[in-house]
Design a protein around this motif. Structure first.
Motif, short mmCIF file in Angstrom:
data_model
loop_
_atom_site.label_atom_id
_atom_site.label_comp_id
_atom_site.label_asym_id
_atom_site.label_seq_id
_atom_site.Cartn_x
_atom_site.Cartn_y
_atom_site.Cartn_z
N LYS A 1 -10.95 5.70 -3.80
CA LYS A 1 -10.50 6.95 -4.25
C LYS A 1 -10.08 6.85 -5.57
O LYS A 1 -9.85 5.81 -6.26
CB LYS A 1 -9.26 6.95 -3.51
CG LYS A 1 -9.60 7.65 -2.00
CD LYS A 1 -8.34 8.14 -1.30
CE LYS A 1 -8.77 8.90 0.14
NZ LYS A 1 -7.59 9.45 0.82
N VAL A 2 -10.10 8.16 -6.45
CA VAL A 2 -9.45 8.16 -7.65
C VAL A 2 -8.02 7.97 -7.49
O VAL A 2 -7.48 8.71 -6.48
CB VAL A 2 -10.08 9.54 -8.18
CG1 VAL A 2 -8.89 9.79 -9.68
CG2 VAL A 2 -11.27 9.40 -8.54
N TYR A 3 -7.24 7.34 -8.50
CA TYR A 3 -5.82 7.26 -8.09
C TYR A 3 -5.13 8.17 -9.58
O TYR A 3 -5.95 8.48 -10.68
CB TYR A 3 -5.42 5.81 -8.42
CG TYR A 3 -5.37 5.04 -7.08
CD1 TYR A 3 -4.36 4.87 -6.39
CD2 TYR A 3 -6.66 4.62 -6.81
CE1 TYR A 3 -4.47 3.84 -5.23
CE2 TYR A 3 -6.81 3.96 -5.45
CZ TYR A 3 -5.79 3.62 -4.86
OH TYR A 3 -5.82 3.09 -3.56
N THR A 4 -3.82 8.51 -9.44
CA THR A 4 -3.33 9.19 -10.33
C THR A 4 -3.32 8.15 -11.83
O THR A 4 -2.95 8.89 -12.73
CB THR A 4 -1.79 9.62 -9.89
OG1 THR A 4 -1.15 8.35 -9.59
CG2 THR A 4 -1.94 10.62 -8.76
N LYS B 1 -2.45 -1.50 -12.57
CA LYS B 1 -1.34 -1.64 -13.85
C LYS B 1 -0.25 -0.74 -13.45
O LYS B 1 1.03 -1.26 -13.98
CB LYS B 1 -1.86 -1.14 -15.28
CG LYS B 1 -3.03 -2.00 -15.91
CD LYS B 1 -3.67 -1.06 -16.93
CE LYS B 1 -4.79 -1.76 -17.71
NZ LYS B 1 -5.41 -1.13 -18.68
N ASN B 2 -0.17 -0.03 -12.48
CA ASN B 2 0.85 1.00 -12.35
C ASN B 2 1.05 0.69 -10.64
O ASN B 2 0.20 1.66 -10.10
CB ASN B 2 0.72 2.30 -12.67
CG ASN B 2 1.90 3.31 -12.26
OD1 ASN B 2 2.83 3.02 -11.72
ND2 ASN B 2 1.65 4.55 -12.84
N PRO B 3 1.95 0.22 -10.16
CA PRO B 3 2.26 0.17 -8.78
C PRO B 3 2.48 1.61 -8.21
O PRO B 3 2.26 1.79 -6.96
CB PRO B 3 3.28 -0.84 -8.47
CG PRO B 3 3.98 -0.93 -9.85
CD PRO B 3 3.07 -0.67 -10.84
N ASP B 4 2.98 2.40 -8.94
CA ASP B 4 3.22 3.79 -8.43
C ASP B 4 2.19 4.82 -8.52
O ASP B 4 2.40 5.96 -7.99
CB ASP B 4 4.28 4.47 -9.21
CG ASP B 4 5.79 3.66 -9.15
OD1 ASP B 4 6.02 2.97 -7.97
OD2 ASP B 4 6.32 3.46 -10.05
N ALA B 5 0.96 4.32 -8.65
CA ALA B 5 -0.35 5.16 -8.78
C ALA B 5 -0.68 5.51 -7.31
O ALA B 5 -0.59 4.80 -6.34
CB ALA B 5 -1.20 4.37 -9.32
N LYS B 6 -0.92 6.87 -7.00
CA LYS B 6 -1.40 7.45 -5.94
C LYS B 6 -2.95 7.64 -5.55
O LYS B 6 -3.33 8.32 -6.82
CB LYS B 6 -0.43 8.83 -5.60
CG LYS B 6 1.13 8.38 -5.58
CD LYS B 6 1.56 7.69 -4.50
CE LYS B 6 3.15 7.80 -4.40
NZ LYS B 6 3.86 6.88 -5.46
N PRO B 7 -3.30 7.58 -4.62
CA PRO B 7 -4.83 8.08 -4.31
C PRO B 7 -4.80 9.55 -4.16
O PRO B 7 -4.07 10.23 -3.59
CB PRO B 7 -4.91 6.92 -3.04
CG PRO B 7 -3.90 6.81 -2.39
CD PRO B 7 -2.67 6.85 -3.24
N LEU B 8 -5.76 10.18 -4.45
CA LEU B 8 -6.20 11.57 -4.42
C LEU B 8 -7.24 11.91 -3.30
O LEU B 8 -8.22 11.02 -3.41
CB LEU B 8 -6.41 11.96 -5.59
CG LEU B 8 -5.24 11.86 -6.75
CD1 LEU B 8 -5.94 12.33 -8.18
CD2 LEU B 8 -4.19 12.53 -6.46
N ASP B 9 -7.20 12.83 -2.83
CA ASP B 9 -8.03 13.35 -1.69
C ASP B 9 -8.89 14.32 -2.71
O ASP B 9 -10.18 14.46 -2.54
CB ASP B 9 -7.55 13.89 -0.54
CG ASP B 9 -6.91 12.71 0.30
OD1 ASP B 9 -7.37 11.79 0.54
OD2 ASP B 9 -6.16 13.26 1.09
N THR B 10 -8.35 15.11 -3.37
CA THR B 10 -8.86 16.04 -4.38
C THR B 10 -8.18 16.16 -5.65
O THR B 10 -7.13 15.95 -5.61
CB THR B 10 -9.02 17.52 -3.68
OG1 THR B 10 -7.65 18.14 -3.62
CG2 THR B 10 -9.72 17.45 -2.47
N ILE B 11 -9.19 16.58 -6.58
CA ILE B 11 -8.31 16.83 -7.90
C ILE B 11 -9.52 18.02 -8.67
O ILE B 11 -10.65 17.76 -8.45
CB ILE B 11 -8.36 15.37 -8.71
CG1 ILE B 11 -7.90 15.83 -10.08
CG2 ILE B 11 -9.72 14.76 -9.02
CD1 ILE B 11 -7.48 14.44 -10.64
#
Length: 231
Positions: free
Chosen positions: A151-154, A159-169
């Motif tokens: 998935k695409v992440y935020t 590098k960023n453990p807080d990055a979130k996966p995205l279903d749509t953008i």
């Protein structure tokens, strides 16, 4: 007749050397899909992967060129790697792919088989952009972008453990993430130049993990899938 376009990342075709197990399973899935869907055709645009990065690094090591230097030369090296990978994939499809590997998506093209395989065209962008141009030429409304990320992440999750996966953008938000400039060998979910063109066309792009063959088949069949939809 429906034409589906898949941008198949070189990182899954040849992460360093050709991944014969993956390519064999991918070809078998595609043949099975085409057998069950007689009116469909597939366009596969193949990236440079490990060979591109290895030779680009070798060029920079020999010449002392910085990563952002002599972009034209580095791009041509990457393009030649895509053409080798694409020729390999074309050969694996046998009679299903009857036309030459496409190296210019803007040319007058024949599509006489069930599968058409394309490679890099010219410097300035990756094979993602070639996939978008071929989608435009053959009236496809979606490009499936297969890479080594599910998935695409935020943000970059490495590098960023807080990055979130995205279903749509949206395209607007995605383009803010990837920027507008292309650097040979750049590792991003979808090429910035291709993203600009796709946004202008109103094209949908699905980013998914290419190693998951079952998931790719689900995307082709219009079923539920794991990935990020950009539209």
């Amino acid at each position: 007749m429906s034409t589906k376009v898949l941008s198949v990342g070189g990182s899954i075709v040849a992460p360093e050397f050709p991944d014969t197990d993956f390519v064999k399973r991918f070809v078998e899935m595609a043949k099975s899909y085409l057998e069950a869907n007689k009116e469909d055709r597939l366009i596969l645009v193949v990236g440079g992967g490990g060979p591109a990065r290895i030779y680009q690094k070798a060029f920079r090591d020999v010449t002392g060129t910085a990563p952002d230097g002599d972009v034209m030369a580095a791009d041509w090296i990457g393009i030649m790697a895509t053409r080798l990978n694409a020729q390999f994939v074309k050969a694996c499809f046998g009679n299903l792919c009857q036309d030459d590997v496409v190296t210019d998506p803007t040319a007058a093209l024949k599509f006489t088989g069930r599968v058409l395989v394309a490679a890099g065209w010219k410097p300035g962008f990756s094979t993602d952009n070639d996939a978008v141009l071929l989608a435009e030429k053959f009236d496809a409304d979606t490009v499936v972008n297969l890479s080594n990320i599910e998935k695409v992440y935020t943000d970059d999750p490495r590098k960023n453990p807080d990055a979130k996966p995205l279903d749509t953008i949206s395209w607007a938000d995605f383009r803010k993430m990837v920027g507008d400039e292309w650097v040979p060998g750049k590792n991003c979910p979808f090429d910035p130049i291709a993203s600009k063109k796709a946004a202008e066309m109103g094209l949908t792009v699905i980013c998914a993990g290419g190693k998951n063959i079952t998931n790719t088949q689900a995307i082709l069949e219009g079923k539920g899938y794991t990935g990020t939809t950009i539209k």
